[in-house]
Design an enzyme around this catalytic site. Structure first.
Site, short mmCIF file in Angstrom:
data_model
loop_
_atom_site.label_atom_id
_atom_site.label_comp_id
_atom_site.label_asym_id
_atom_site.label_seq_id
_atom_site.Cartn_x
_atom_site.Cartn_y
_atom_site.Cartn_z
CD GLU A 48 -2.10 1.35 2.95
OE1 GLU A 48 -2.11 0.35 3.69
OE2 GLU A 48 -2.35 2.50 3.37
CG ASP A 52 0.09 6.86 -1.23
OD1 ASP A 52 -1.04 7.35 -1.25
OD2 ASP A 52 1.12 7.52 -0.97
CG ASP A 121 -5.74 1.37 3.63
OD1 ASP A 121 -5.58 2.53 3.19
OD2 ASP A 121 -5.87 1.11 4.84
CD GLU A 124 -3.59 4.25 -1.24
OE1 GLU A 124 -3.76 5.46 -1.44
OE2 GLU A 124 -3.25 3.79 -0.12
#
Lengths: 234, 234
Positions: A48, A52, A121, A124
């Site tokens: 994650e 991101d 989350d 990502e």
């Protein structure tokens, strides 16, 4: 379980993972790893972290190229509305990623599977896994299918104005007084920063900092929106 | 002026730009563009928007690979200390980018050329320009020369708070009692050394020595973190 994820990702995105364990990692919530602590299972958080940044760059590059005449401020606001939790969460849901994530018992009972922050989350982490296993080009291919058409159709343009968004959200149930007050001006003239607080019916709902009054107000409105969304989830 | 920038970038980074105008854009501050508004000169802000995301991803990927056992929280903290304004500003200065940026008169008079935020923006814009003109691989090559060796040598670790890191790691799975106890004070008053032991749920997890209680606690927390990471790897 893993077999199901593999099949789903192949069908949904046309991607076949080289390393299945990376995919499994992206679909393992920390609550599941905690429930099986004796087995030292990896959870999705590291992917994650990476995903991101991958999404941030991919979207930035897309906007940079697509809008060669937009000034930086406009690009930044557009990017913020595209990569915000709610947008990424709805992508996870649309592509049914949440059906395959492994959750701990407690999290499952508390409806974690449909929680916005968990969905975000997860999306990502999935992108992080694609990046690690397949590389940037495949990430771009996927976002070209699932995200960029939404940008093109203006799906995020309304989200750029947080003040309007906040007003719309609050006034859904009747008229509400929203006030923005400058509570601080700081820094030397050439690097002035404004601090603005937003009050809803007299109560402080958020605070924002910006190089202009307008930007600080937008930031305060955004904080209020985030706060209201979080309150909604719990 | 442009000729000088081109030469400098070639010497300093071994990069020859295909499109010189991209390089010029990265070295044009908004104050300069404003002073020459009639000419519609592009300033560095759009490239800075892009460069910021490029650096974020490049650093994230580096940390992700270099520290395969660091939890996400630790990676996030490291990344924050690496990409912060001051760090990127000092890179701009080290490589003398600020000597070549075009500033407006007012900005120049107010010492804009050595302002941290301007230096940081400049470095980000330069990276953005490399990304646009040369691609990601060249960005990675450059950061491999100018930034990653600093990460390797621990230049950003001093900002690390090991006590917080230990707490975050252990409490991810629920509340845990962490206690720091002074187990020894030694040496004469003027060169006192503290020995601190860290206990997790009553068990000793590490020991540290330092000139103050605080430093000894940090050292003990670091030892506990190292121990937990080793346990995770095996």
């Amino acid at each position: 379980m893993t077999k199901k994820i593999i099949n789903h990702i192949e069908k949904e995105f046309g991607v076949t993972f080289r390393h299945v364990e990376t995919l499994t990692e992206a679909f393992t919530h920390s609550s599941y790893a905690n429930d099986h602590r004796d087995k030292a299972i990896k959870n999705l958080e590291r992917l994650e972290f990476l995903g991101d940044a991958v999404i941030e760059l991919t979207v930035s590059e897309y906007l940079y190229k697509k809008f060669p005449n937009h000034p930086e401020g406009q690009l930044t606001r557009m990017r913020a509305s595209i990569v915000r939790q709610e947008s990424l969460a709805s992508l996870a849901k649309e592509h049914r990623l949440h059906e395959f994530v492994r959750l701990g018992k407690g999290e499952e009972q508390m409806n974690g599977r449909s929680r916005t922050s968990l969905l975000c989350d997860l999306f990502e982490a999935f992108v992080g896994a694609v990046f690690v296993d397949q590389g940037m080009d495949t990430v771009v291919d996927i976002l070209q299918k699932v995200l960029f058409p939404k940008i093109d159709s203006g799906a995020f343009s309304h989200g750029m104005d947080y003040k309007t968004a906040l007003q719309e959200l609050l006034q859904k149930n009747g008229v509400v007084t929203i006030q923005y007050k400058i509570v601080d001006k700081r820094g030397p003239d050439h690097e002035r920063e404004f601090v603005v607080e937003v009050y809803v019916e007299g109560d402080s709902f958020g605070r924002g900092v910006g190089r202009s009054k307008k930007r600080a107000e937008q930031a305060a409105a955004k904080q209020a929106l985030d706060m209201l969304e979080e309150a909604n989830e719990s």
